[in-house]
Write a protein that holds these residues in place. Structure first.
Motif, PDB file in Angstrom:
ATOM      1  N   ILE A 249       0.819  -1.217   0.000  1.00  0.00           N
ATOM      2  CA  ILE A 249       0.000   0.000   0.000  1.00  0.00           C
ATOM      3  C   ILE A 249       0.855   1.270   0.000  1.00  0.00           C
ATOM      4  O   ILE A 249       0.355   2.363   0.259  1.00  0.00           O
ATOM      5  CB  ILE A 249      -0.978   0.016   1.196  1.00  0.00           C
ATOM      6  CG1 ILE A 249      -0.221   0.043   2.523  1.00  0.00           C
ATOM      7  CG2 ILE A 249      -1.914  -1.183   1.130  1.00  0.00           C
ATOM      8  CD1 ILE A 249      -1.136   0.269   3.728  1.00  0.00           C
ATOM      9  N   THR A 250       2.131   1.120  -0.309  1.00  0.00           N
ATOM     10  CA  THR A 250       3.047   2.265  -0.287  1.00  0.00           C
ATOM     11  C   THR A 250       2.543   3.407  -1.160  1.00  0.00           C
ATOM     12  O   THR A 250       2.467   4.562  -0.720  1.00  0.00           O
ATOM     13  CB  THR A 250       4.458   1.845  -0.747  1.00  0.00           C
ATOM     14  OG1 THR A 250       4.903   0.737   0.021  1.00  0.00           O
ATOM     15  CG2 THR A 250       5.434   2.997  -0.602  1.00  0.00           C
ATOM     16  N   GLU A 251       2.203   3.107  -2.401  1.00  0.00           N
ATOM     17  CA  GLU A 251       1.796   4.152  -3.330  1.00  0.00           C
ATOM     18  C   GLU A 251       0.410   4.697  -2.997  1.00  0.00           C
ATOM     19  O   GLU A 251       0.105   5.860  -3.308  1.00  0.00           O
ATOM     20  CB  GLU A 251       1.856   3.644  -4.773  1.00  0.00           C
ATOM     21  CG  GLU A 251       3.271   3.314  -5.234  1.00  0.00           C
ATOM     22  CD  GLU A 251       4.250   4.464  -4.994  1.00  0.00           C
ATOM     23  OE1 GLU A 251       3.872   5.628  -5.269  1.00  0.00           O
ATOM     24  OE2 GLU A 251       5.372   4.209  -4.529  1.00  0.00           O
ATOM     25  N   ILE A 252      -0.443   3.891  -2.390  1.00  0.00           N
ATOM     26  CA  ILE A 252      -1.760   4.381  -1.963  1.00  0.00           C
ATOM     27  C   ILE A 252      -1.581   5.435  -0.878  1.00  0.00           C
ATOM     28  O   ILE A 252      -2.215   6.498  -0.895  1.00  0.00           O
ATOM     29  CB  ILE A 252      -2.636   3.214  -1.466  1.00  0.00           C
ATOM     30  CG1 ILE A 252      -2.934   2.256  -2.617  1.00  0.00           C
ATOM     31  CG2 ILE A 252      -3.941   3.735  -0.856  1.00  0.00           C
ATOM     32  CD1 ILE A 252      -3.676   1.009  -2.201  1.00  0.00           C
ATOM     33  N   VAL A 253      -0.704   5.150   0.077  1.00  0.00           N
ATOM     34  CA  VAL A 253      -0.422   6.112   1.145  1.00  0.00           C
ATOM     35  C   VAL A 253       0.245   7.364   0.578  1.00  0.00           C
ATOM     36  O   VAL A 253      -0.097   8.495   0.944  1.00  0.00           O
ATOM     37  CB  VAL A 253       0.459   5.477   2.233  1.00  0.00           C
ATOM     38  CG1 VAL A 253       0.930   6.520   3.246  1.00  0.00           C
ATOM     39  CG2 VAL A 253      -0.301   4.361   2.939  1.00  0.00           C
ATOM     40  N   ARG A 254       1.183   7.167  -0.348  1.00  0.00           N
ATOM     41  CA  ARG A 254       1.870   8.318  -0.940  1.00  0.00           C
ATOM     42  C   ARG A 254       0.890   9.213  -1.689  1.00  0.00           C
ATOM     43  O   ARG A 254       0.939  10.448  -1.577  1.00  0.00           O
ATOM     44  CB  ARG A 254       2.986   7.847  -1.881  1.00  0.00           C
ATOM     45  CG  ARG A 254       3.918   8.982  -2.322  1.00  0.00           C
ATOM     46  CD  ARG A 254       4.765   8.555  -3.521  1.00  0.00           C
ATOM     47  NE  ARG A 254       5.465   7.318  -3.281  1.00  0.00           N
ATOM     48  CZ  ARG A 254       6.648   7.232  -2.662  1.00  0.00           C
ATOM     49  NH1 ARG A 254       7.210   8.316  -2.196  1.00  0.00           N
ATOM     50  NH2 ARG A 254       7.232   6.059  -2.522  1.00  0.00           N
ATOM     51  N   ALA A 255      -0.005   8.598  -2.463  1.00  0.00           N
ATOM     52  CA  ALA A 255      -0.974   9.380  -3.228  1.00  0.00           C
ATOM     53  C   ALA A 255      -1.938  10.134  -2.311  1.00  0.00           C
ATOM     54  O   ALA A 255      -2.375  11.246  -2.623  1.00  0.00           O
ATOM     55  CB  ALA A 255      -1.757   8.464  -4.171  1.00  0.00           C
ATOM     56  N   ALA A 256      -2.257   9.543  -1.154  1.00  0.00           N
ATOM     57  CA  ALA A 256      -3.224  10.157  -0.238  1.00  0.00           C
ATOM     58  C   ALA A 256      -2.613  11.255   0.611  1.00  0.00           C
ATOM     59  O   ALA A 256      -3.307  12.199   1.011  1.00  0.00           O
ATOM     60  CB  ALA A 256      -3.836   9.085   0.660  1.00  0.00           C
ATOM     61  N   THR A 257      -1.300  11.142   0.907  1.00  0.00           N
ATOM     62  CA  THR A 257      -0.680  12.064   1.869  1.00  0.00           C
ATOM     63  C   THR A 257       0.530  12.814   1.330  1.00  0.00           C
ATOM     64  O   THR A 257       1.012  13.749   1.974  1.00  0.00           O
ATOM     65  CB  THR A 257      -0.238  11.304   3.127  1.00  0.00           C
ATOM     66  OG1 THR A 257       0.821  10.384   2.778  1.00  0.00           O
ATOM     67  CG2 THR A 257      -1.401  10.525   3.734  1.00  0.00           C
ATOM     68  N   GLY A 258       1.060  12.379   0.191  1.00  0.00           N
ATOM     69  CA  GLY A 258       2.259  13.006  -0.350  1.00  0.00           C
ATOM     70  C   GLY A 258       3.548  12.439   0.198  1.00  0.00           C
ATOM     71  O   GLY A 258       4.631  12.908  -0.131  1.00  0.00           O
ATOM     72  N   ALA A 259       3.462  11.422   1.068  1.00  0.00           N
ATOM     73  CA  ALA A 259       4.655  10.820   1.668  1.00  0.00           C
ATOM     74  C   ALA A 259       4.314   9.397   2.093  1.00  0.00           C
ATOM     75  O   ALA A 259       3.172   8.959   1.997  1.00  0.00           O
ATOM     76  CB  ALA A 259       5.138  11.628   2.860  1.00  0.00           C
ATOM     77  N   PHE A 324      -7.731  -5.223   1.024  1.00  0.00           N
ATOM     78  CA  PHE A 324      -8.009  -4.064   0.180  1.00  0.00           C
ATOM     79  C   PHE A 324      -7.553  -2.805   0.909  1.00  0.00           C
ATOM     80  O   PHE A 324      -7.406  -2.785   2.143  1.00  0.00           O
ATOM     81  CB  PHE A 324      -9.500  -3.962  -0.190  1.00  0.00           C
ATOM     82  CG  PHE A 324     -10.400  -3.645   0.969  1.00  0.00           C
ATOM     83  CD1 PHE A 324     -10.661  -2.307   1.313  1.00  0.00           C
ATOM     84  CD2 PHE A 324     -10.993  -4.640   1.707  1.00  0.00           C
ATOM     85  CE1 PHE A 324     -11.491  -2.008   2.391  1.00  0.00           C
ATOM     86  CE2 PHE A 324     -11.825  -4.346   2.779  1.00  0.00           C
ATOM     87  CZ  PHE A 324     -12.089  -3.017   3.121  1.00  0.00           C
ATOM     88  N   ALA A 325      -7.333  -1.753   0.151  1.00  0.00           N
ATOM     89  CA  ALA A 325      -6.951  -0.451   0.716  1.00  0.00           C
ATOM     90  C   ALA A 325      -7.424   0.638  -0.235  1.00  0.00           C
ATOM     91  O   ALA A 325      -7.391   0.459  -1.460  1.00  0.00           O
ATOM     92  CB  ALA A 325      -5.435  -0.356   0.915  1.00  0.00           C
ATOM     93  N   SER A 326      -7.856   1.753   0.327  1.00  0.00           N
ATOM     94  CA  SER A 326      -8.305   2.856  -0.508  1.00  0.00           C
ATOM     95  C   SER A 326      -8.168   4.168   0.244  1.00  0.00           C
ATOM     96  O   SER A 326      -8.164   4.198   1.480  1.00  0.00           O
ATOM     97  CB  SER A 326      -9.758   2.666  -0.941  1.00  0.00           C
ATOM     98  OG  SER A 326     -10.610   2.612   0.192  1.00  0.00           O
ATOM     99  N   SER A 327      -8.034   5.252  -0.491  1.00  0.00           N
ATOM    100  CA  SER A 327      -7.948   6.578   0.103  1.00  0.00           C
ATOM    101  C   SER A 327      -9.344   7.081   0.402  1.00  0.00           C
ATOM    102  O   SER A 327     -10.294   6.824  -0.349  1.00  0.00           O
ATOM    103  CB  SER A 327      -7.240   7.529  -0.853  1.00  0.00           C
ATOM    104  OG  SER A 327      -7.339   8.858  -0.403  1.00  0.00           O
ATOM    105  N   THR A 328      -9.484   7.834   1.487  1.00  0.00           N
ATOM    106  CA  THR A 328     -10.768   8.441   1.822  1.00  0.00           C
ATOM    107  C   THR A 328     -10.825   9.893   1.383  1.00  0.00           C
ATOM    108  O   THR A 328     -11.818  10.579   1.663  1.00  0.00           O
ATOM    109  CB  THR A 328     -11.018   8.353   3.342  1.00  0.00           C
ATOM    110  OG1 THR A 328      -9.973   9.041   4.037  1.00  0.00           O
ATOM    111  CG2 THR A 328     -11.072   6.904   3.807  1.00  0.00           C
TER     112      THR A 328
END
Length: 329
Positions: A249-259, A324-328
């Motif tokens: 989920i590295t890129e999911i977190v990066r896309a959601a927070t910028g880091a 599963f993982a997703s941005s809110t």
């Protein structure tokens, strides 16, 4: 948990010197080779001193000036002919204010403890700007000087110190969940989860080759974010003897927070003291309660990651459990 063991610092400086001819002094100007030691000594003495910033917060000088930065400043003073004394103005682009501090040689050739230091709102610095800032900060007129030396030192990147974790063994050299994980893994959190099938399951957040990133707890932003971990982020669902699913989920977190940062600890009152973070690391974080990342209470197989706009969980697909993982956002 294994402790971090190494530190890395990053600082980028851009310097501008504005100086007038220095007055004569019986104390000789220090050599270039002596400047690092002089800077280190001064950094140690001022690190814990706090000044009131224009926004009302109390800021430790050590968060703005370390030995490396002070070495740069002293070199700029020397290059501008600023000995035996100069007004040093430090401008850090990551902060909305500048530090104004008197730098002077002591009779023994060391750098004396600054007799005047204050924060001022950022501005274009000239004689008039300096006079106005001095009066606003001290309530007094600036001292009369036959020659006023002013050195403006700008830093365009904040001081960042992080710590590389000493990672545990994995694979055949390990036991439990670590035996199922790849090299470079550090289990950040691994709560049991009830999937209502009568079997034992663990939902783990695993960090890949992580670093511990301390917060600047003297600032409002640092207290808001707290200390964090940085690295790859792997979501793992494990049964009693095997991995049932894994999801990067590295890129999911990066896309959601910028880091790719996950909360580790909240700031504690003593975290702003000089050497406090090194002591915390050396003590293997003993006595510090980590931030809990997942809330799987209420028999719910999904949770938002604490402090992040990201939801992770488990769903049933045919006869298998899938992550599963997703941005809110």
């Amino acid at each position: 948990m294994q402790p971090p063991f190494a530190a890395c610092a990053i600082a980028l400086a851009l310097s501008l010197s504005v100086a007038r001819a220095a007055p004569k002094s019986s104390v000789p100007a220090p050599s270039n080779d002596a400047l690092p030691a002089l800077a280190s000594s001064l950094a140690d003495r001022i690190a814990g001193k706090k000044l009131r910033a224009p926004d009302g917060s109390d800021v430790a000088l050590g968060t703005l000036l370390d030995a490396a930065r002070l070495t740069t400043c002293l070199r700029t003073v020397a290059e501008g002919g600023g000995w035996p004394a100069s007004w040093l103005i430090v401008s850090d682009s990551t902060k909305p204010f500048d530090l104004v501090m008197r730098i002077a040689l002591a009779p023994d050739g060391s750098i004396a403890d600054p007799d005047t230091a204050f924060f001022a709102s950022r501005r274009e610095w000239d004689d008039a700007a300096f006079d106005a800032a001095f009066v606003a900060a001290t309530g007094k007129k600036p001292p009369r000087e036959k020659q006023r030396n002013v050195v403006v030192q700008s830093f365009t990147k904040k001081i960042v110190t992080d710590y590389v974790y000493d990672l545990p063994a994995t694979g055949s050299r390990a036991k439990g969940l670590l035996a199922l994980l790849p090299e470079g893994s550090l289990i950040r959190e691994a709560p049991a989860v009830d999937l209502r099938d009568g079997r034992h399951h663990t939902l783990a957040i695993v960090l890949m080759r992580p670093r511990f990133v301390p917060a600047d707890c003297s600032t409002k932003e640092g207290r808001r974010t707290g200390h964090r971990d940085s690295g790859g982020i792997l979501l793992v669902l494990a049964g009693e003897t095997e991995l049932e699913d894994q999801l990067d989920i590295t890129e999911i977190v990066r896309a959601a927070t910028g880091a790719t940062l996950l909360p580790r600890f909240t700031c504690a009152p003593g975290d702003t003291a000089p050497g406090a973070i090194d002591a915390l690391v050396d003590a293997r974080f003993e006595g510090r309660e980590p931030v809990h990342l997942l809330d799987l209470s209420g028999r719910v197989a999904q949770s938002e990651i604490a402090g992040l706009p990201v939801v992770v969980g488990i769903k049933r697909v045919d006869d298998r459990f899938k992550l599963f993982a997703s941005s809110t956002n």
